[in-house]
Design a protein around this motif. Structure first.
Motif, PDB file in Angstrom:
ATOM      1  N   PRO A  83      14.088  29.717 -32.865  1.00  0.00           N
ATOM      2  CA  PRO A  83      13.663  31.316 -32.821  1.00  0.00           C
ATOM      3  C   PRO A  83      12.240  31.377 -32.714  1.00  0.00           C
ATOM      4  O   PRO A  83      11.345  30.396 -33.254  1.00  0.00           O
ATOM      5  CB  PRO A  83      14.197  31.851 -34.207  1.00  0.00           C
ATOM      6  CG  PRO A  83      14.164  30.805 -34.968  1.00  0.00           C
ATOM      7  CD  PRO A  83      14.524  29.483 -33.945  1.00  0.00           C
ATOM      8  N   LEU A 188      15.834  30.746 -41.888  1.00  0.00           N
ATOM      9  CA  LEU A 188      16.042  32.190 -41.554  1.00  0.00           C
ATOM     10  C   LEU A 188      17.201  32.731 -42.105  1.00  0.00           C
ATOM     11  O   LEU A 188      16.977  33.814 -42.556  1.00  0.00           O
ATOM     12  CB  LEU A 188      16.090  32.048 -39.922  1.00  0.00           C
ATOM     13  CG  LEU A 188      14.763  31.919 -39.248  1.00  0.00           C
ATOM     14  CD1 LEU A 188      15.101  31.664 -37.749  1.00  0.00           C
ATOM     15  CD2 LEU A 188      13.605  33.067 -39.212  1.00  0.00           C
ATOM     16  N   ASN A 192      16.781  35.973 -44.310  1.00  0.00           N
ATOM     17  CA  ASN A 192      17.503  37.270 -44.028  1.00  0.00           C
ATOM     18  C   ASN A 192      18.426  37.822 -45.112  1.00  0.00           C
ATOM     19  O   ASN A 192      18.471  39.044 -45.279  1.00  0.00           O
ATOM     20  CB  ASN A 192      18.530  36.940 -42.731  1.00  0.00           C
ATOM     21  CG  ASN A 192      19.105  38.124 -42.283  1.00  0.00           C
ATOM     22  OD1 ASN A 192      18.732  39.012 -41.504  1.00  0.00           O
ATOM     23  ND2 ASN A 192      20.319  38.025 -42.517  1.00  0.00           N
ATOM     24  N   TRP A 225      14.047  43.870 -36.854  1.00  0.00           N
ATOM     25  CA  TRP A 225      14.517  43.362 -38.066  1.00  0.00           C
ATOM     26  C   TRP A 225      14.166  41.591 -37.990  1.00  0.00           C
ATOM     27  O   TRP A 225      13.655  41.253 -39.027  1.00  0.00           O
ATOM     28  CB  TRP A 225      15.952  43.394 -38.415  1.00  0.00           C
ATOM     29  CG  TRP A 225      16.349  42.615 -39.738  1.00  0.00           C
ATOM     30  CD1 TRP A 225      17.240  41.843 -39.665  1.00  0.00           C
ATOM     31  CD2 TRP A 225      16.120  43.013 -41.018  1.00  0.00           C
ATOM     32  NE1 TRP A 225      17.262  41.171 -40.870  1.00  0.00           N
ATOM     33  CE2 TRP A 225      16.605  42.172 -41.862  1.00  0.00           C
ATOM     34  CE3 TRP A 225      15.455  44.236 -41.618  1.00  0.00           C
ATOM     35  CZ2 TRP A 225      16.789  42.293 -43.269  1.00  0.00           C
ATOM     36  CZ3 TRP A 225      15.265  43.989 -43.269  1.00  0.00           C
ATOM     37  CH2 TRP A 225      15.930  42.946 -43.722  1.00  0.00           C
ATOM     38  N   GLU A 226      14.465  41.295 -36.853  1.00  0.00           N
ATOM     39  CA  GLU A 226      14.435  39.897 -36.716  1.00  0.00           C
ATOM     40  C   GLU A 226      13.056  39.309 -37.130  1.00  0.00           C
ATOM     41  O   GLU A 226      12.659  38.232 -37.408  1.00  0.00           O
ATOM     42  CB  GLU A 226      14.866  39.233 -35.422  1.00  0.00           C
ATOM     43  CG  GLU A 226      16.186  39.290 -35.253  1.00  0.00           C
ATOM     44  CD  GLU A 226      16.884  40.798 -34.877  1.00  0.00           C
ATOM     45  OE1 GLU A 226      15.787  41.645 -34.774  1.00  0.00           O
ATOM     46  OE2 GLU A 226      18.163  41.234 -34.945  1.00  0.00           O
ATOM     47  N   HIS A 227      12.056  39.961 -36.387  1.00  0.00           N
ATOM     48  CA  HIS A 227      10.583  39.777 -36.796  1.00  0.00           C
ATOM     49  C   HIS A 227      10.296  39.722 -38.146  1.00  0.00           C
ATOM     50  O   HIS A 227       9.253  38.836 -38.552  1.00  0.00           O
ATOM     51  CB  HIS A 227       9.582  40.697 -35.999  1.00  0.00           C
ATOM     52  CG  HIS A 227       9.744  40.439 -34.558  1.00  0.00           C
ATOM     53  ND1 HIS A 227       8.758  41.267 -33.629  1.00  0.00           N
ATOM     54  CD2 HIS A 227      10.596  40.050 -33.811  1.00  0.00           C
ATOM     55  CE1 HIS A 227       9.157  40.875 -32.445  1.00  0.00           C
ATOM     56  NE2 HIS A 227      10.080  40.210 -32.354  1.00  0.00           N
ATOM     57  N   VAL A 229      12.252  38.881 -40.866  1.00  0.00           N
ATOM     58  CA  VAL A 229      12.782  37.801 -41.404  1.00  0.00           C
ATOM     59  C   VAL A 229      11.781  36.332 -41.104  1.00  0.00           C
ATOM     60  O   VAL A 229      11.752  35.637 -41.754  1.00  0.00           O
ATOM     61  CB  VAL A 229      14.187  37.512 -40.852  1.00  0.00           C
ATOM     62  CG1 VAL A 229      14.875  36.321 -41.342  1.00  0.00           C
ATOM     63  CG2 VAL A 229      15.131  38.726 -41.362  1.00  0.00           C
ATOM     64  N   SER A 230      11.274  36.602 -39.504  1.00  0.00           N
ATOM     65  CA  SER A 230      10.666  35.415 -39.110  1.00  0.00           C
ATOM     66  C   SER A 230       9.310  35.459 -39.721  1.00  0.00           C
ATOM     67  O   SER A 230       8.734  34.143 -40.132  1.00  0.00           O
ATOM     68  CB  SER A 230      10.168  35.642 -37.779  1.00  0.00           C
ATOM     69  OG  SER A 230       9.450  34.627 -37.008  1.00  0.00           O
TER      70      SER A 230
END
Length: 407
Positions: A83, A188, A192, A225-227, A229-230
């Motif tokens: 990712p 991750l 998360n 949202w993924e950003h 968490v990243s």
């Protein structure tokens, strides 16, 4: 132009490989040779990449984000399924919005407020081995302290959760290339789940709340949202994967140079300069990549659109054009700029925290283990990739008592 190092037949100028055992085994010699004689090295691994080595050129590339983009990642030949890490792997203006949202939590003033906590963690770890009169400083201290600090000061999560994350991030940074995506996935996944829990809690007004608030994409839409968490994963991994080497490096130097150790113990005014020098010599980030957006010439080489270029921070830190006797560790050296932290908009956001951890650890080691030395017969080995790490650091010292017992 070709280069053959003393212990291997690899031509690092024309056949560079960041993950090769030849680079790992001859790392210092290769870095010194590259920065002296090879402005741009070439790698034939995968789709290939170039390596910019001199500090002036590393600065030029790092500051010119419009031409040398981070948006396609900091790792050439990216493993399938890996990712993207935000905000590191993005460009302004999106990158800058994240930095603006987070900079306050990593400013010199904010970081100073964590000093007593860093000291407590350092002494907790020293207490666990001081009675033995020996330790493996990497396993018993350096690999753990940065995570403890980040967990307690920035995230407020149980320290007991740290060991599997250390393992996952080590796998992501230093494991076999085909398994690195799995390491990132584990890290991750933990972050998360934690952020999902925090969404259900009352805001604390802390770093995590700032991440959960997020920033806008360049389109004006809320970031996904993924950003978020990243972002947390990237900062955690950055601290674990880099500060560990700084702590191990400075401790190795002091264990093998008792005169410097004695001077630093007697004169705390030298500590700031010494930490900058240790960061320079033990630059934890070896090199990070950029993707060329348009044809451009740097260091006498014409890069084409689509080329991958790595900024060799480790070599830039050893540039004889900038530093007298760069091979020497000089605790009196004045460093107006430290190339180890990078240049341009992606300059290391955690630089002040790394400095603080280094200074506190050095001070506590000098106070509590004043005679520490390298264990006789110890062999120091390293692992090299995008970052560099020391695998073990066996130390011996006069046994003492835990501070709890002293009290």
């Amino acid at each position: 132009m070709s280069a053959t190092q003393p212990h291997s037949a690899r031509d690092h100028f024309n056949d560079f490989d960041l993950d090769s055992p030849e680079l790992n085994d001859d790392f210092v010699e290769v870095m010194d040779d590259l920065v002296r004689r090879c402005p741009v090295a070439k790698s034939n691994v995968g789709h290939g990449y170039y390596v910019v080595n001199r500090q002036e050129d590393v600065r030029t590339v790092g500051q010119n984000w419009e031409t040398f983009s981070s948006a396609e990642g900091f790792q050439p030949n990216r493993p399938e399924g890996m990712p993207f890490m935000y905000p590191e792997e993005s460009d302004p203006p999106y990158h800058n919005r994240w930095r603006s949202a987070l900079n306050g939590y990593f400013s010199p003033r904010a970081v100073r407020s964590y000093e007593s906590s860093v000291r407590e963690h350092a002494n907790h770890l020293i207490d666990a081995f001081i009675e033995r009169g020996e330790c493996d400083f990497v396993a018993d201290f350096a690999a753990t302290l940065p995570g403890r600090v980040f967990f307690s000061s920035y995230m407020g999560v149980p320290i007991e959760d740290l060991p599997p994350l250390i393992k996952a991030i080590d796998e992501a940074l230093f494991g076999p290339i085909e398994g690195r995506a799995q390491g990132w996935g584990t890290a991750l996944g933990y972050i998360n789940a934690y952020l999902e829990r925090r969404l259900k809690e009352e805001p604390r007004g802390d770093f995590v709340d700032a991440v959960l608030k997020g920033v806008e994409l360049d389109s004006g839409a809320p970031c996904p949202w993924e950003h978020k968490v990243s972002v947390v994963t990237d900062l955690l991994a950055g601290g674990l994967g880099t500060t560990t080497y700084l702590l191990a490096g400075l401790t190795y130097h002091l264990a093998t140079h008792p005169q410097d150790r004695a001077r630093l113990a007697a004169n705390p005014a030298l500590h700031d300069k010494a930490i900058e020098e240790f960061v320079r010599v033990y630059a934890p980030v070896v090199a990070l990549a950029r993707t060329v957006r348009q044809d451009v010439e740097v260091a006498g080489h014409t890069f084409k659109k689509g080329d991958w270029v790595m900024l060799n921070y480790a070599a830039a830190c050893r540039d004889p054009r900038l530093y007298d006797n760069p091979k020497d560790v000089d605790i009196d050296r004045d460093l107006p700029v430290n190339a180890a932290f990078g240049f341009g908009p992606h300059r290391c956001i955690g630089s002040h925290l790394a400095r603080l951890e280094g200074k506190v650890v050095m001070r506590e080691l000098l106070r509590r283990l004043p005679d520490f030395a390298l264990k006789p017969g110890a062999e120091i080995t390293y692992t090299t990739g995008l970052t560099r790490s020391m695998n073990t650091l066996p130390l011996v010292f006069a046994p003492g008592r835990p501070e709890s017992a002293v009290r």
